[in-house]
Design a protein around this motif. Structure first.
Motif, PDB file in Angstrom:
ATOM      1  N   LEU A  89      26.850  68.681  62.136  1.00 34.60           N
ATOM      2  CA  LEU A  89      28.166  68.063  62.289  1.00 34.60           C
ATOM      3  C   LEU A  89      28.275  67.342  63.628  1.00 34.60           C
ATOM      4  O   LEU A  89      28.833  66.250  63.709  1.00 34.60           O
ATOM      5  N   ARG A  90      27.723  67.951  64.687  1.00 37.78           N
ATOM      6  CA  ARG A  90      27.728  67.282  65.994  1.00 37.78           C
ATOM      7  C   ARG A  90      26.927  65.984  65.943  1.00 37.78           C
ATOM      8  O   ARG A  90      27.345  64.952  66.492  1.00 37.78           O
ATOM      9  N   GLN A  91      25.770  66.017  65.288  1.00 34.83           N
ATOM     10  CA  GLN A  91      24.966  64.809  65.167  1.00 34.83           C
ATOM     11  C   GLN A  91      25.713  63.731  64.385  1.00 34.83           C
ATOM     12  O   GLN A  91      25.664  62.551  64.730  1.00 34.83           O
ATOM     13  N   LEU A  92      26.386  64.146  63.334  1.00 32.87           N
ATOM     14  CA  LEU A  92      27.122  63.200  62.503  1.00 32.87           C
ATOM     15  C   LEU A  92      28.292  62.588  63.273  1.00 32.87           C
ATOM     16  O   LEU A  92      28.516  61.371  63.230  1.00 32.87           O
ATOM     17  N   HIS A  93      29.034  63.416  64.002  1.00 27.39           N
ATOM     18  CA  HIS A  93      30.132  62.907  64.829  1.00 27.39           C
ATOM     19  C   HIS A  93      29.610  61.893  65.845  1.00 27.39           C
ATOM     20  O   HIS A  93      30.203  60.827  66.047  1.00 27.39           O
ATOM     21  N   SER A  94      28.500  62.236  66.505  1.00 28.24           N
ATOM     22  CA  SER A  94      27.922  61.350  67.521  1.00 28.24           C
ATOM     23  C   SER A  94      27.494  60.018  66.918  1.00 28.24           C
ATOM     24  O   SER A  94      27.719  58.947  67.504  1.00 28.24           O
ATOM     25  N   ALA A  95      26.870  60.065  65.733  1.00 24.89           N
ATOM     26  CA  ALA A  95      26.426  58.838  65.064  1.00 24.89           C
ATOM     27  C   ALA A  95      27.620  57.967  64.695  1.00 24.89           C
ATOM     28  O   ALA A  95      27.595  56.736  64.894  1.00 24.89           O
ATOM     29  N   LEU A  96      28.669  58.571  64.161  1.00 22.34           N
ATOM     30  CA  LEU A  96      29.848  57.806  63.756  1.00 22.34           C
ATOM     31  C   LEU A  96      30.559  57.200  64.972  1.00 22.34           C
ATOM     32  O   LEU A  96      31.048  56.070  64.922  1.00 22.34           O
ATOM     33  N   GLU A  97      30.602  57.938  66.065  1.00 23.08           N
ATOM     34  CA  GLU A  97      31.200  57.405  67.287  1.00 23.08           C
ATOM     35  C   GLU A  97      30.438  56.170  67.768  1.00 23.08           C
ATOM     36  O   GLU A  97      31.034  55.159  68.157  1.00 23.08           O
ATOM     37  N   ARG A  98      29.118  56.255  67.747  1.00 23.68           N
ATOM     38  CA  ARG A  98      28.306  55.124  68.191  1.00 23.68           C
ATOM     39  C   ARG A  98      28.517  53.915  67.279  1.00 23.68           C
ATOM     40  O   ARG A  98      28.651  52.778  67.750  1.00 23.68           O
ATOM     41  N   LEU A  99      28.524  54.125  65.978  1.00 27.06           N
ATOM     42  CA  LEU A  99      28.718  53.022  65.035  1.00 27.06           C
ATOM     43  C   LEU A  99      30.090  52.383  65.217  1.00 27.06           C
ATOM     44  O   LEU A  99      30.242  51.160  65.081  1.00 27.06           O
ATOM     45  N   ASP A 100      31.083  53.197  65.531  1.00 23.05           N
ATOM     46  CA  ASP A 100      32.423  52.673  65.780  1.00 23.05           C
ATOM     47  C   ASP A 100      32.433  51.816  67.044  1.00 23.05           C
ATOM     48  O   ASP A 100      32.998  50.712  67.070  1.00 23.05           O
ATOM     49  N   GLN A 101      31.802  52.290  68.103  1.00 21.47           N
ATOM     50  CA  GLN A 101      31.757  51.550  69.365  1.00 21.47           C
ATOM     51  C   GLN A 101      31.027  50.209  69.222  1.00 21.47           C
ATOM     52  O   GLN A 101      31.373  49.237  69.903  1.00 21.47           O
ATOM     53  N   LEU A 102      30.038  50.151  68.336  1.00 24.10           N
ATOM     54  CA  LEU A 102      29.245  48.935  68.166  1.00 24.10           C
ATOM     55  C   LEU A 102      29.777  48.007  67.080  1.00 24.10           C
ATOM     56  O   LEU A 102      29.156  46.991  66.768  1.00 24.10           O
ATOM     57  N   GLY A 103      30.905  48.349  66.473  1.00 26.47           N
ATOM     58  CA  GLY A 103      31.484  47.469  65.473  1.00 26.47           C
ATOM     59  C   GLY A 103      30.782  47.490  64.133  1.00 26.47           C
ATOM     60  O   GLY A 103      30.832  46.521  63.374  1.00 26.47           O
ATOM     61  N   ARG A 104      30.138  48.602  63.803  1.00 23.32           N
ATOM     62  CA  ARG A 104      29.489  48.725  62.494  1.00 23.32           C
ATOM     63  C   ARG A 104      30.391  49.453  61.501  1.00 23.32           C
ATOM     64  O   ARG A 104      30.255  49.256  60.294  1.00 23.32           O
ATOM     65  N   ILE A 105      31.247  50.339  62.002  1.00 25.73           N
ATOM     66  CA  ILE A 105      32.246  51.003  61.167  1.00 25.73           C
ATOM     67  C   ILE A 105      33.556  51.014  61.950  1.00 25.73           C
ATOM     68  O   ILE A 105      33.582  50.725  63.155  1.00 25.73           O
ATOM     69  N   HIS A 144      41.229  64.156  60.229  1.00 28.38           N
ATOM     70  CA  HIS A 144      40.865  63.475  61.472  1.00 28.38           C
ATOM     71  C   HIS A 144      40.209  62.140  61.137  1.00 28.38           C
ATOM     72  O   HIS A 144      39.950  61.829  59.973  1.00 28.38           O
ATOM     73  N   ARG A 145      39.947  61.352  62.156  1.00 27.73           N
ATOM     74  CA  ARG A 145      39.514  59.978  61.930  1.00 27.73           C
ATOM     75  C   ARG A 145      38.076  59.849  61.440  1.00 27.73           C
ATOM     76  O   ARG A 145      37.665  58.761  61.056  1.00 27.73           O
ATOM     77  N   TYR A 146      37.306  60.926  61.467  1.00 33.60           N
ATOM     78  CA  TYR A 146      35.947  60.841  60.935  1.00 33.60           C
ATOM     79  C   TYR A 146      35.941  60.752  59.410  1.00 33.60           C
ATOM     80  O   TYR A 146      34.964  60.349  58.805  1.00 33.60           O
ATOM     81  N   GLU A 147      37.009  61.157  58.776  1.00 35.50           N
ATOM     82  CA  GLU A 147      37.089  61.108  57.325  1.00 35.50           C
ATOM     83  C   GLU A 147      37.438  59.697  56.849  1.00 35.50           C
ATOM     84  O   GLU A 147      38.217  58.983  57.487  1.00 35.50           O
ATOM     85  N   ALA A 148      36.857  59.285  55.760  1.00 36.96           N
ATOM     86  CA  ALA A 148      37.206  58.023  55.094  1.00 36.96           C
ATOM     87  C   ALA A 148      37.145  56.836  56.037  1.00 36.96           C
ATOM     88  O   ALA A 148      38.051  56.009  56.089  1.00 36.96           O
ATOM     89  N   PHE A 149      36.053  56.732  56.795  1.00 37.55           N
ATOM     90  CA  PHE A 149      35.911  55.608  57.724  1.00 37.55           C
ATOM     91  C   PHE A 149      35.645  54.310  56.955  1.00 37.55           C
ATOM     92  O   PHE A 149      35.169  54.320  55.817  1.00 37.55           O
ATOM     93  N   TRP A 150      35.962  53.189  57.599  1.00 31.57           N
ATOM     94  CA  TRP A 150      35.692  51.878  57.028  1.00 31.57           C
ATOM     95  C   TRP A 150      34.313  51.407  57.459  1.00 31.57           C
ATOM     96  O   TRP A 150      33.929  51.560  58.620  1.00 31.57           O
ATOM     97  N   VAL A 151      33.567  50.804  56.549  1.00 35.74           N
ATOM     98  CA  VAL A 151      32.304  50.162  56.886  1.00 35.74           C
ATOM     99  C   VAL A 151      32.576  48.681  57.109  1.00 35.74           C
ATOM    100  O   VAL A 151      33.331  48.065  56.355  1.00 35.74           O
TER     101      VAL A 151
END
Length: 375
Positions: free
Chosen positions: A163-179, A189-196
């Motif tokens: 779960l920590r790895q998944l949170h970290s990956a999603l945070e990075r993708l969000d920061q880079l404009g991928r999701i 929480h905001r990790y659920e149902a993210f936009w791609v």
């Protein structure tokens, strides 16, 4: 006062650490159940089985602009921005595209709503996929647990690690404009149902966000705007077993093979160092092709004058030599990827050459012939 200096890890040390992480994908939980890899593959198969369409999905489409360097931008490509040596952002993004494209096609003219339909986790992530249940992200992304005591770790610790790895990956993708991590109504929480977001565009506050749609094939040269990835890449664990450099190099070779099909079929595609740098910003990372050849995913045709290390000793008389030429071997995708990669890494650490490793494969095939088909 003495100065303590760190000793750099040797190649065998790095290989051993990678093998340990891969083995964690295959470990069975102490309390019973399926391995992380089994759960991940079952989750991907469940998504495909739920697809209500006569048009079977055979490949995942990736916008070529995700791989190539924008002409107006210097530095890393979009895929290189996502990639990290230790994180899982690239694999999570590719799995997000898999999840979106595995859905049933929408009616003609209707755009794909690019929110993930998967929950982040469910109660028993290590227990296998119950029949008819929609998988969760912690299942779909078969992330390795790096804990050296993995064989005695409780399932809850494994879950927290993933779960920590998944949170970290999603945070990075969000920061880079991928999701886009944006809390949806009714979600915890905001990790659920993210936009791609569109993987082939820059998505930021200045240019705006472009939400994802499945790319459609054009005609002629426009077909080069899409690179396809066989489903076996996801269903046999290659996305889980390869590291980021290997994934990037493999996808670029797929792009080249699909852009130049005749050359690929007859002699193999090649990349000059200048083209690799200007188009893909690919320098030392391209050395990953050597391991891809060991795994069997590609066949390399080197200049016969080159040594095993790729050098030509008699350049004064022989010249600089010809470039390596590469051909994809999609049949190799049917192998159990983590087991195959572990075997090849162990042989590499034992200093076996590519030819010696291939001979070992032939010897083992003779000792363990396939069972006859009784059907």
């Amino acid at each position: 006062m003495a100065v303590v200096t760190s000793t750099p890890r040797t190649v065998p040390d790095r290989i051993e650490k990678r093998i340990t992480r891969l083995e964690s994908l295959l470990d069975l939980p102490p309390r019973g159940g399926a391995s992380a890899l089994q759960v991940g593959i079952e989750a991907r198969q469940a998504l495909l089985a739920a697809r209500t369409s006569d048009d079977a999905l055979r490949e995942i489409r990736l916008r070529t602009k995700f791989l190539a360097k924008p002409s107006e931008v210097a530095g890393p490509t979009r895929i290189q921005h996502v990639s990290t040596s230790k994180g899982a952002a690239l694999k999570v993004l590719l799995l997000a595209l898999f999840e979106l494209q595995a859905r049933s096609p929408r009616p003609s003219g209707a755009s794909l709503i690019p929110r993930t339909q998967l929950a982040l986790e469910r109660e028993t992530p290590d227990a296998g996929m119950p029949s008819g249940e929609r998988p969760s992200w912690i299942n779909l992304a078969a992330l390795p647990t790096a804990d050296a005591t993995r064989r005695s770790t409780h399932a809850s610790s494994r879950r927290r690690n993933r779960l920590r790895q998944l949170h970290s990956a999603l945070e990075r993708l969000d920061q880079l404009g991928r999701i886009e991590l944006k809390k949806a109504p009714g979600e915890h929480h905001r990790y659920e149902a993210f936009w791609v977001l569109d993987e082939g565009r820059a998505n930021d506050s200045s240019l705006g966000l472009t939400r994802y749609t499945v790319p459609e094939f054009g005609r002629g040269r426009e077909r080069r705007e899409i690179t396809t990835i066989p489903l076996e890449f996801f269903l046999h664990g290659w996305i889980d077993a390869l590291n980021d450099n290997e994934i990037i190099t493999y996808l670029i070779l797929r792009l080249m093979a699909q852009a130049h099909p005749r050359v690929h079929a007859t002699s193999g595609v090649f990349l000059t160092s200048g083209f690799r740098l200007s188009m893909f910003n690919l320098d030392r990372g391209f050395e990953a092709h050597r391991m891809l050849a060991r795994y069997g995913l590609i066949t390399t045709r080197p200049d016969p004058r080159r040594s095993a290390r790729g050098t030509i000793h008699q350049q004064r008389t022989d010249g600089k030599g010809n470039l390596h030429q590469f051909q994809l071997n999609d049949a190799a995708l049917s192998q159990d990827a983590p087991a195959r990669v572990i075997t090849c890494l162990q042989r590499y650490a034992d200093h076996l050459t590519l030819n010696e490793s291939r001979q070992r494969d032939r010897d083992e095939a003779e000792q363990n012939p396939p069972l006859p088909d009784t059907h």
